[in-house]
Design a protein around this motif. Structure first.
Motif, PDB file in Angstrom:
ATOM      1  N   VAL A  23     -68.922  28.616 -30.632  1.00 23.13           N
ATOM      2  CA  VAL A  23     -67.896  29.381 -31.337  1.00 23.13           C
ATOM      3  C   VAL A  23     -66.975  28.408 -32.064  1.00 23.13           C
ATOM      4  O   VAL A  23     -66.291  27.601 -31.435  1.00 23.13           O
ATOM      5  N   GLY A  24     -66.951  28.488 -33.385  1.00 21.85           N
ATOM      6  CA  GLY A  24     -66.156  27.563 -34.176  1.00 21.85           C
ATOM      7  C   GLY A  24     -64.692  27.927 -34.292  1.00 21.85           C
ATOM      8  O   GLY A  24     -63.819  27.148 -33.903  1.00 21.85           O
ATOM      9  N   PRO A  25     -64.344  29.128 -34.802  1.00 18.83           N
ATOM     10  CA  PRO A  25     -62.940  29.459 -35.081  1.00 18.83           C
ATOM     11  C   PRO A  25     -62.180  29.916 -33.843  1.00 18.83           C
ATOM     12  O   PRO A  25     -62.762  30.307 -32.821  1.00 18.83           O
ATOM     13  N   GLU A  26     -60.854  29.917 -33.981  1.00 17.75           N
ATOM     14  CA  GLU A  26     -59.987  30.289 -32.870  1.00 17.75           C
ATOM     15  C   GLU A  26     -59.907  31.790 -32.638  1.00 17.75           C
ATOM     16  O   GLU A  26     -59.736  32.242 -31.493  1.00 17.75           O
ATOM     17  N   ASN A  27     -60.009  32.598 -33.689  1.00 16.95           N
ATOM     18  CA  ASN A  27     -59.801  34.042 -33.531  1.00 16.95           C
ATOM     19  C   ASN A  27     -60.791  34.703 -32.578  1.00 16.95           C
ATOM     20  O   ASN A  27     -60.382  35.453 -31.692  1.00 16.95           O
ATOM     21  N   PRO A  28     -62.108  34.480 -32.713  1.00 19.51           N
ATOM     22  CA  PRO A  28     -63.017  35.093 -31.737  1.00 19.51           C
ATOM     23  C   PRO A  28     -62.824  34.553 -30.327  1.00 19.51           C
ATOM     24  O   PRO A  28     -63.029  35.291 -29.359  1.00 19.51           O
ATOM     25  N   LEU A  29     -62.415  33.303 -30.192  1.00 23.53           N
ATOM     26  CA  LEU A  29     -62.138  32.763 -28.862  1.00 23.53           C
ATOM     27  C   LEU A  29     -60.962  33.487 -28.230  1.00 23.53           C
ATOM     28  O   LEU A  29     -61.017  33.906 -27.066  1.00 23.53           O
TER      29      LEU A  29
END
Length: 424
Positions: A67-73
Motif C-alpha cells: 500500500v503506497g498512499p496514506e489514505n487507504p492505510l
C-alpha cells in the motif's frame, strides 16, 4: 510471487520499478497506476471498496499487497486484507493514526519523551485565536488529519496565524481533516527525512534524505507535497543518526507497541535539526514522496524480502542490507499553478530522451496515457531522478533530464539540493 501495488503517484512508480527488479516476482499489478507504471506492471481499475479489492487479490493469488498512499492505510485497508489471510505491507488502521492524527502523534511523543515542538490542539476557532494572541509567538497551524501534505500553514504573525486557523476550522479548506488544528511553535533549523522499516519491534533505518516542501526557489511560495529531494543529506551526521534512533525511533516503535498498536511497515520521521538537536515535525506511515525516488534507487538489496519481513515479524534476520555509494537527486516537474488550481491534459514530450541520459530515471507522478501520447493528470507530474557518483553531479544530471522534457506551463524549482551544496 504475485504482487499488487496500490497507488498512482511517483512513490508508487518508484516502488513498482524497484519491486520489478526482484527475482522473486512472477506477476506485478498496480491499482490504479499511471502511464509510467503501465510500462512495468499490469494496471487494474481501483474498485469502489477494499473488500472488492481483497476479493480480486484472492482470485489472482496475490502473495503480497504493497500500500503506497496514506489514505487507504488510514481507512483500514490492511485490516481488511489481514482478516482475509492476505499479506499486506503497511500499518493497520489503529497504527496509521500516527500520521492520520497529528494530535495522536503529539500525545505519543509527549508520553514517551520524544523531542518535538510545544503545541496545543483546538477544535474551536475562537479558542485557537485567543491562544495565538496571548502567546504572540511564531507558530505553524496544522490540520489534524490527512491533507495531502498541504495542511500545514505558517503563522509567523498574529494575523497570519489567525487567518490560518480560519482557513482550516472556519472555511474548511481541508474538509474533515480540519476538524481540529494543532498550533505548534515554529522550529528553526534544517529539515531532514528519516525513513525506516519496522516489523513492530525491530527497525531497519534507510540512508538519509532531504525533501523540498515549498513550491518556489529559496523555500518560498506555498507548502506542497514535495518539489524535489536528494540523498544523502549531509545534515544527518552519524551522531545525529544515532541520536534519532535512540531518542525518536525506538521510543516511537516501543510506545506504539505499548498501547496495543504495533506499527508494521514504513515509518517516516520528518525532522527539524535545531541548535538544541533534532525535533520531530511529523510522522508518516508510508514512504515519503519524492524521498522514495532517491532512496530506492540507492537501495542495492532486494526490497521484496524486506517488506515480507515487516509483515511476518522477521526483520531482525535482515542485517546485510546493501546500499549504493552513489548519490541521488530528484527534481519534480509540476503543473503550472500547483499547489493552487492547475490544468491537466497537457501532452508531455522528451521522456525517452531524458531517460537515455546516464543515471537518469523518470518516475511518473500525475500522468495518463491518451492514445499515443502521455499527458499530465495531476499537480506533481514527473520526478526526474539521477543516480551518479556525487551529489553535485546527480543534481546536474537530474536537471539535464528536466531540460529534455516539455509540457505546457511546466514548473519546477531550480535550487534542489542547495543546502547540501552550500555545506560542501
Amino acid at each position: 510471487m504475485n504482487i499488487l501495488v496500490i497507488g498512482q503517484g511517483g512513490r508508487e512508480h518508484t516502488l513498482v520499478w524497484k519491486i520489478a527488479q526482484s527475482p522473486l516476482v512472477d506477476k506485478l499489478y498496480c491499482a490504479p497506476g499511471n502511464a509510467g507504471i503501465a510500462q512495468i506492471a499490469e494496471l487494474i481499475p481501483m474498485p469502489d471498496g477494499f473488500v472488492e479489492l481483497a476479493d480480486w487479490a484472492e482470485t489472482r493469488n496475490i502473495d503480497l499487497t504493497v500500500v503506497g498512499p496514506e489514505n487507504p492505510l488510514a481507512a483500514g485497508i490492511v485490516d481488511i486484507f489481514r482478516e482475509r489471510g492476505l499479506k499486506a505491507f503497511g500499518p493497520d488502521k489503529r497504527a496509521a493514526r500516527l500520521e492520520g492524527s497529528k494530535d495522536f502523534a503529539k500525545q505519543l511523543m509527549v508520553r514517551n519523551d520524544i523531542p518535538t515542538a510545544a503545541y496545543q490542539t483546538f477544535a474551536d476557532a475562537d479558542e485557537a485565536i485567543d491562544f495565538i494572541k496571548t502567546n504572540n509567538t511564531s507558530v505553524f497551524v496544522k490540520a489534524d488529519g490527512l491533507a495531502a501534505g498541504k495542511g500545514v500553514i505558517p503563522g509567523r504573525t498574529i494575523a497570519e496565524a489567525t487567518q490560518a486557523v480560519k482557513t482550516i476550522l472556519v472555511d474548511r479548506a481541508f474538509g474533515e481533516a480540519g476538524n481540529s488544528v494543532i498550533v505548534e511553535e515554529e522550529l528553526i533549523g534544517e529539515e531532514a527525512s528519516f525513513t525506516l522499516l519496522t516489523d513492530g519491534s525491530h527497525c531497519l533505518p534507510f540512508v538519509s534524505s532531504q525533501d523540498h516542501k515549498m513550491s518556489h526557489d529559496g523555500d518560498t511560495g506555498k507548502n506542497t507535497g514535495g518539489m524535489g529531494a536528494y540523498s544523502p543529506a549531509p545534515v544527518m551526521t552519524s551522531e545525529l543518526h544515532d541520536y534519532v534512533m535512540e531518542r525518536v525511533v525506538y521510543p516511537t516503535v516501543e510506545g506504539m507497541a505499548g498501547i496495543g498498536c504495533p506499527f508494521k511497515g514504513v515509518l517516516y520521521v520528518g525532522l527539524m535539526i535545531t541548535e538544541t538537536g533534532p525535533k520531530v515535525l511529523e510522522f508518516n506511515c508510508r514512504f515519503g514522496d519524492p524521498e522514495t525516488q532517491v532512496l530506492l534507487p540507492r537501495l542495492k538489496s532486494d526490497l521484496v524480502p524486506l517488506m515480507l519481513a515487516c509483515v511476518e515479524g522477521t526483520l531482525d534476520k535482515h542485517t546485510d542490507v546493501a546500499w549504493h555509494t552513489e548519490a541521488a537527486a530528484c527534481v519534480v516537474m509540476a503543473s503550472g499553478g500547483y499547489p493552487n488550481p492547475y490544468r491537466t491534459g497537457k501532452t508531455i514530450t522528451g521522456l525517452v530522451e531524458a531517460s537515455s541520459f546516464d543515471g537518469v530515471t523518470v518516475f511518473h507522478a500525475g500522468t495518463n496515457q491518451d492514445g499515443g501520447n502521455v499527458v499530465t493528470a495531476g499537480g506533481r507530474v514527473l520526478g526526474v531522478t539521477a543516480l551518479t557518483d556525487d551529489l553535485k553531479s546527480a543534481i546536474d544530471q537530474a536537471y539535464r533530464g528536466v531540460s529534455a522534457i516539455h509540457f505546457d506551463d511546466a514548473h519546477w524549482r531550480t535550487d534542489i539540493g542547495h543546502r547540501a551544496l552550500s555545506r560542501s
